[in-house]
Motif scaffolding. Structure first.
Motif, PDB file in Angstrom:
ATOM      1  N   GLY A  63       0.813  -1.205  -0.169  1.00  0.00           N
ATOM      2  CA  GLY A  63      -0.089   0.013   0.026  1.00  0.00           C
ATOM      3  C   GLY A  63       0.702   1.171  -0.033  1.00  0.00           C
ATOM      4  N   ASP A  64       2.009   1.020  -0.433  1.00  0.00           N
ATOM      5  CA  ASP A  64       3.095   2.080  -0.346  1.00  0.00           C
ATOM      6  C   ASP A  64       3.421   2.962   0.889  1.00  0.00           C
ATOM      7  N   PHE A  65       3.185   2.242   1.941  1.00  0.00           N
ATOM      8  CA  PHE A  65       3.667   2.861   3.314  1.00  0.00           C
ATOM      9  C   PHE A  65       4.982   1.922   3.529  1.00  0.00           C
ATOM     10  N   GLU A  66       5.962   2.474   4.041  1.00  0.00           N
ATOM     11  CA  GLU A  66       7.269   1.770   4.313  1.00  0.00           C
ATOM     12  C   GLU A  66       7.313   1.923   5.822  1.00  0.00           C
ATOM     13  N   GLU A  78       9.283 -12.515  20.913  1.00  0.00           N
ATOM     14  CA  GLU A  78       8.175 -12.732  20.179  1.00  0.00           C
ATOM     15  C   GLU A  78       7.420 -11.377  19.833  1.00  0.00           C
ATOM     16  N   ALA A  79       7.201 -11.087  18.525  1.00  0.00           N
ATOM     17  CA  ALA A  79       6.256 -10.258  18.332  1.00  0.00           C
ATOM     18  C   ALA A  79       4.652 -10.575  19.062  1.00  0.00           C
ATOM     19  N   THR A  80       4.018  -9.603  19.688  1.00  0.00           N
ATOM     20  CA  THR A  80       2.956  -9.906  20.254  1.00  0.00           C
ATOM     21  C   THR A  80       1.728  -9.061  19.939  1.00  0.00           C
ATOM     22  N   SER A  81       2.169  -7.942  19.255  1.00  0.00           N
ATOM     23  CA  SER A  81       1.129  -6.935  18.738  1.00  0.00           C
ATOM     24  C   SER A  81       1.580  -6.289  17.731  1.00  0.00           C
ATOM     25  N   VAL A  82       0.792  -5.867  16.825  1.00  0.00           N
ATOM     26  CA  VAL A  82       0.676  -5.173  15.490  1.00  0.00           C
ATOM     27  C   VAL A  82      -0.426  -4.325  15.103  1.00  0.00           C
ATOM     28  N   ASP A  83      -0.042  -2.983  14.862  1.00  0.00           N
ATOM     29  CA  ASP A  83      -1.236  -1.944  14.489  1.00  0.00           C
ATOM     30  C   ASP A  83      -0.899  -1.326  13.338  1.00  0.00           C
ATOM     31  N   LEU A  84      -1.802  -1.337  12.382  1.00  0.00           N
ATOM     32  CA  LEU A  84      -1.602  -0.619  11.116  1.00  0.00           C
ATOM     33  C   LEU A  84      -2.633  -0.076  10.838  1.00  0.00           C
ATOM     34  N   GLU A  85      -2.636   1.577  10.887  1.00  0.00           N
ATOM     35  CA  GLU A  85      -3.911   2.361  10.539  1.00  0.00           C
ATOM     36  C   GLU A  85      -3.475   3.050   9.590  1.00  0.00           C
ATOM     37  N   PRO A  86      -4.053   2.765   8.366  1.00  0.00           N
ATOM     38  CA  PRO A  86      -3.675   3.550   7.224  1.00  0.00           C
ATOM     39  C   PRO A  86      -4.543   4.917   7.381  1.00  0.00           C
ATOM     40  N   GLY A  87      -3.977   6.014   6.746  1.00  0.00           N
ATOM     41  CA  GLY A  87      -4.943   7.290   7.109  1.00  0.00           C
ATOM     42  C   GLY A  87      -4.409   8.214   5.684  1.00  0.00           C
ATOM     43  N   THR A  88      -5.271   9.090   5.637  1.00  0.00           N
ATOM     44  CA  THR A  88      -5.181   9.931   4.245  1.00  0.00           C
ATOM     45  C   THR A  88      -3.953  10.911   4.486  1.00  0.00           C
ATOM     46  N   GLU A  89      -3.838  11.558   5.659  1.00  0.00           N
ATOM     47  CA  GLU A  89      -2.818  12.235   5.968  1.00  0.00           C
ATOM     48  C   GLU A  89      -1.397  11.816   6.227  1.00  0.00           C
ATOM     49  N   ARG A  90      -1.510  10.778   7.265  1.00  0.00           N
ATOM     50  CA  ARG A  90      -0.471   9.990   7.823  1.00  0.00           C
ATOM     51  C   ARG A  90      -1.086   8.471   8.396  1.00  0.00           C
ATOM     52  N   VAL A  92      -0.281   5.289  10.574  1.00  0.00           N
ATOM     53  CA  VAL A  92       0.506   4.878  11.946  1.00  0.00           C
ATOM     54  C   VAL A  92       0.747   3.405  11.913  1.00  0.00           C
ATOM     55  N   TRP A  93       1.933   3.078  12.368  1.00  0.00           N
ATOM     56  CA  TRP A  93       2.128   1.779  12.456  1.00  0.00           C
ATOM     57  C   TRP A  93       3.025   1.602  13.943  1.00  0.00           C
ATOM     58  N   ALA A  94       2.703   0.413  14.537  1.00  0.00           N
ATOM     59  CA  ALA A  94       3.268   0.140  15.897  1.00  0.00           C
ATOM     60  C   ALA A  94       3.271  -1.498  15.963  1.00  0.00           C
TER      61      ALA A  94
END
Length: 186
Positions: A63-66, A78-90, A92-94
């Motif tokens: 989706g063109d976000f790095e 271990e990775a235990t949580s992942v959050d990707l919130e696509p936005g029009t202006e920005r 957010v990745w966690a």
């Protein structure tokens, strides 16, 4: 007809002993209910389940976000949580990680200013320790922050604020920081 029954409801005798007896019965009933409920409750420890963060990284990159992510995690982490919130202006990745000692590490990318990220993830008594150099593929100069229980490193990477933080020992946070990349996963 007696005078007591003419127009007056019947009365029962009240006594302190009767009150205490009623309270004892009520306490016994409540304790029995709590014990009965405890027999059917599932109190087994539910461990945190690992997540496949690489799949989400691939979706974000498509989706063109790095997103900034670790190429791989050390043994036992271990990775235990992942959050990707696509936005029009920005966007957010966690990403949240537990070390082999079950200590938390996280990376936050985007989501506002550096002050916003620090306010969200550190105590209000957090203090800047100044700029430090940490060997990392995404950037070597970071601002170090500490509070009563956490350490964090903040930098602007490709126009976005990035915060790498955790309750893990500083060596683990720096090791995690050194594992991060912006390289395509493909």
């Amino acid at each position: 007809m007696s005078q007591a029954s003419a127009g007056r409801p019947g009365r029962y005798q009240r006594s302190f002993g009767g009150l205490v007896g009623a309270m004892v019965v009520l306490v016994v009933v409540v304790l029995a209910f709590v014990a009965w409920r405890g027999l059917f409750r599932d109190n087994d420890f539910q461990p945190v389940r690992p997540v496949d963060y690489r799949e989400t990284v691939e979706l974000a990159q498509d989706g063109d976000f790095e997103p900034i992510y670790p190429v791989e995690l050390p043994e036992g982490w271990e990775a235990t949580s992942v959050d990707l919130e696509p936005g029009t202006e920005r966007t957010v990745w966690a990403l949240g990680v537990l070390t082999d000692e079950r200590e938390f590490l996280g990376v936050q990318q985007g989501g506002g200013s550096r002050d916003d990220l620090l306010e969200l993830w550190l105590d209000e008594d957090a203090e800047s320790q100044g700029e430090v150099t940490v060997d990392s593929a995404i950037g070597d100069t970071w601002e170090e922050w500490t509070d009563s229980s956490d350490v964090a490193y903040a930098a602007e990477i490709d126009g976005q604020e990035v915060l790498v933080h955790g309750s893990a020992p500083d060596e683990d946070v720096r090791e995690f920081l050194g594992l991060l990349t912006l390289e395509p996963i493909r």
